[in-house]
Design a protein around this motif. Structure first.
Motif, short mmCIF file in Angstrom:
data_model
loop_
_atom_site.label_atom_id
_atom_site.label_comp_id
_atom_site.label_asym_id
_atom_site.label_seq_id
_atom_site.Cartn_x
_atom_site.Cartn_y
_atom_site.Cartn_z
N GLN A 70 0.79 -1.23 0.00
CA GLN A 70 0.00 0.00 0.00
C GLN A 70 0.82 1.28 0.00
O GLN A 70 0.40 2.30 -0.55
N TYR A 71 2.03 1.21 0.61
CA TYR A 71 2.78 2.45 0.80
C TYR A 71 4.20 2.41 0.24
O TYR A 71 4.97 3.34 0.43
N GLY A 72 4.54 1.34 -0.44
CA GLY A 72 5.84 1.25 -1.08
C GLY A 72 6.90 0.63 -0.19
O GLY A 72 6.72 0.45 1.01
N LYS A 73 8.04 0.32 -0.81
CA LYS A 73 9.12 -0.32 -0.09
C LYS A 73 9.91 0.69 0.74
O LYS A 73 10.01 1.86 0.40
N ASN A 74 10.48 0.19 1.82
CA ASN A 74 11.29 0.98 2.73
C ASN A 74 12.36 0.04 3.29
O ASN A 74 12.05 -1.08 3.69
N ASP A 75 13.60 0.47 3.30
CA ASP A 75 14.69 -0.42 3.72
C ASP A 75 14.47 -0.98 5.12
O ASP A 75 14.70 -2.18 5.36
N ASN A 76 14.05 -0.14 6.05
CA ASN A 76 13.84 -0.62 7.42
C ASN A 76 12.76 -1.70 7.47
O ASN A 76 12.90 -2.71 8.17
N ALA A 79 12.73 -9.50 6.40
CA ALA A 79 13.76 -10.54 6.30
C ALA A 79 14.00 -11.20 7.66
O ALA A 79 14.13 -12.42 7.76
N ASN A 80 14.05 -10.38 8.69
CA ASN A 80 14.26 -10.91 10.04
C ASN A 80 13.12 -11.85 10.43
O ASN A 80 13.34 -12.91 11.03
N ALA A 81 11.89 -11.48 10.06
CA ALA A 81 10.74 -12.32 10.37
C ALA A 81 10.82 -13.66 9.64
O ALA A 81 10.54 -14.71 10.23
N TYR A 82 11.20 -13.65 8.36
CA TYR A 82 11.36 -14.90 7.62
C TYR A 82 12.40 -15.79 8.30
O TYR A 82 12.22 -17.01 8.42
N TRP A 83 13.49 -15.19 8.71
CA TRP A 83 14.56 -15.95 9.38
C TRP A 83 14.06 -16.54 10.70
O TRP A 83 14.33 -17.70 11.02
N ARG A 84 13.32 -15.72 11.46
CA ARG A 84 12.79 -16.21 12.74
C ARG A 84 11.76 -17.33 12.53
O ARG A 84 11.57 -18.17 13.41
N THR A 104 15.41 -11.45 0.52
CA THR A 104 14.69 -10.21 0.82
C THR A 104 15.62 -9.02 0.98
O THR A 104 15.32 -7.92 0.50
N ILE A 105 16.76 -9.22 1.66
CA ILE A 105 17.65 -8.07 1.91
C ILE A 105 18.76 -7.91 0.87
O ILE A 105 19.41 -6.87 0.82
#
Length: 360
Positions: free
Chosen positions: A144-150, A156-161, A171-172
């Motif tokens: 909805q609001y576009g990509k943002n590095d943070n 990516a952290n969530a996928y890893w977890r 992802t990163i």
């Protein structure tokens, strides 16, 4: 006041920490991850019916931007001042943002809808560590609001977890350099075990912020077990020039000093020499001293608790870091909580101090 960590939550944190940190763990298939995320979007969290929607009736649900800081009026300010620092309010805060989102959609309040969507990603990820729901909301934010590095780093952290390193890396990987305030991208590459990429990325930051660049170089080397290299990097962070550093220069120097002290303790720590008992120590957190108490029985760490702190935005670190240390039975190679890295580091360093001070 932070509620006591129940045994079921501790077991979950232990399992997640072990799976995510162990490179030998078999990856959870991407299809399984996708299914979990899709199912989370259709179902209520298990705690939903036990939590009452409770918020100050003075809050303006249109979510005004700008103006003076007012946690009695502005929902985002209330979230920062009241909800984030109080773990017993995290579920209430999450339910509140769902309510704001529903209200915003019904009344076509675009700013409120955006803030609610953003905050739901924060609530499920940073606070509750409900990774499938966190990924769902990160995806909604991106769509909805576009990509943002943070946000990409959070995803990516969530996928890893959730147990899929490949998805995290994919992802990163498109992010060419770390422009985050605290080196979050460097940290995640190091946590994923790609020390070469993490170190190279940290070194590219030296010219624009030598304090955090050298500190994150040290963090990477520390996780890798390259102690001499880590010490050298932390010493350079400690000696960094304020004119060539960022706004957190003083804090980074203090973190580097704590890291230097702790590294020597990492190497000498041997639980076989630690007697049964309770041991306490203090290190430097984000906003001031952070104290812990660790319990040893039969040469094993059986309990670890943060007994005093003044942290405000600690997110899940106060529970996640003790769980990780207990699971690993050491302080070496324990990755810090993303989003609350400084608080997490302080817990690790204080634990190292406490155990090394124990006398047989």
């Amino acid at each position: 006041m932070r509620p006591a960590l129940c045994s079921s939550t501790l077991l979950l944190l232990l399992a997640v920490g072990l799976h995510a940190a162990d490179p030998k763990s078999k990856e959870v298939p991407a299809a399984t991850i996708a299914k979990q995320v899709a199912e989370s979007a259709k179902t209520k969290p298990p705690w939903w019916d036990q939590v009452t929607l409770d918020y100050p009736q003075t809050l303006d649900l249109t979510c005004p931007k700008g103006g003076a800081w007012n946690s009695s009026l502005v929902p985002g300010n209330w979230m920062w001042d009241i909800v984030n620092p109080n773990a017993d309010k995290w579920k209430e805060g999450t339910k509140f943002w769902h309510f704001v989102l529903t209200n915003a959609k019904q009344k076509n309040l675009k700013d409120a809808e955006q803030q609610a969507t953003m905050n739901l990603g924060h609530c499920y990820g940073d606070l509750l560590q409900d990774w499938p729901r966190a990924v769902y909301w990160y995806q909604q934010i991106e769509a909805q609001y576009g990509k943002n590095d943070n946000r990409t780093i959070d995803m990516a952290n969530a996928y890893w977890r959730m147990g899929n390193r490949t998805l995290a890396v994919q992802t990163i990987k498109p992010i060419p350099q770390d422009a985050t305030r605290h080196g979050s991208l460097i940290k995640l590459w190091a946590d994923l075990g790609d020390y070469k990429t993490a170190y190279q990325m940290a070194q590219t930051r030296v010219a624009v912020g030598e304090d955090i660049a050298w500190f994150m170089s040290g963090y990477t080397a520390q996780l890798e077990g390259a102690w001499t290299k880590a010490l050298d990097c932390f010493k350079k962070a400690e000696a960094s020039d304020q004119k060539k550093s960022g706004r957190d220069w003083k804090q980074v120097k203090e973190r580097a000093t704590s890291a230097i002290q702790a590294i020597t303790l990492f190497e000498t720590l041997d639980l076989k020499r630690v007697p049964d008992g309770k041991f306490a120590a203090t290190s430097t957190g984000y906003t001031g001293p952070l104290s812990i108490e660790v319990v040893v029985a039969g040469h094993k760490i059986t309990a670890l608790d943060v007994t005093r702190h003044s942290e405000k935005q600690y997110y899940a670190a106060l529970d996640e870091m003790p769980a990780k240390i207990i699971a690993k039975q050491h302080v070496k190679g324990v990755d810090a909580t993303l989003g609350a890295t400084i608080t997490a580091e302080a817990i690790v360093y204080a634990t190292a101090k406490a155990l090394n001070q124990a006398k047989p």
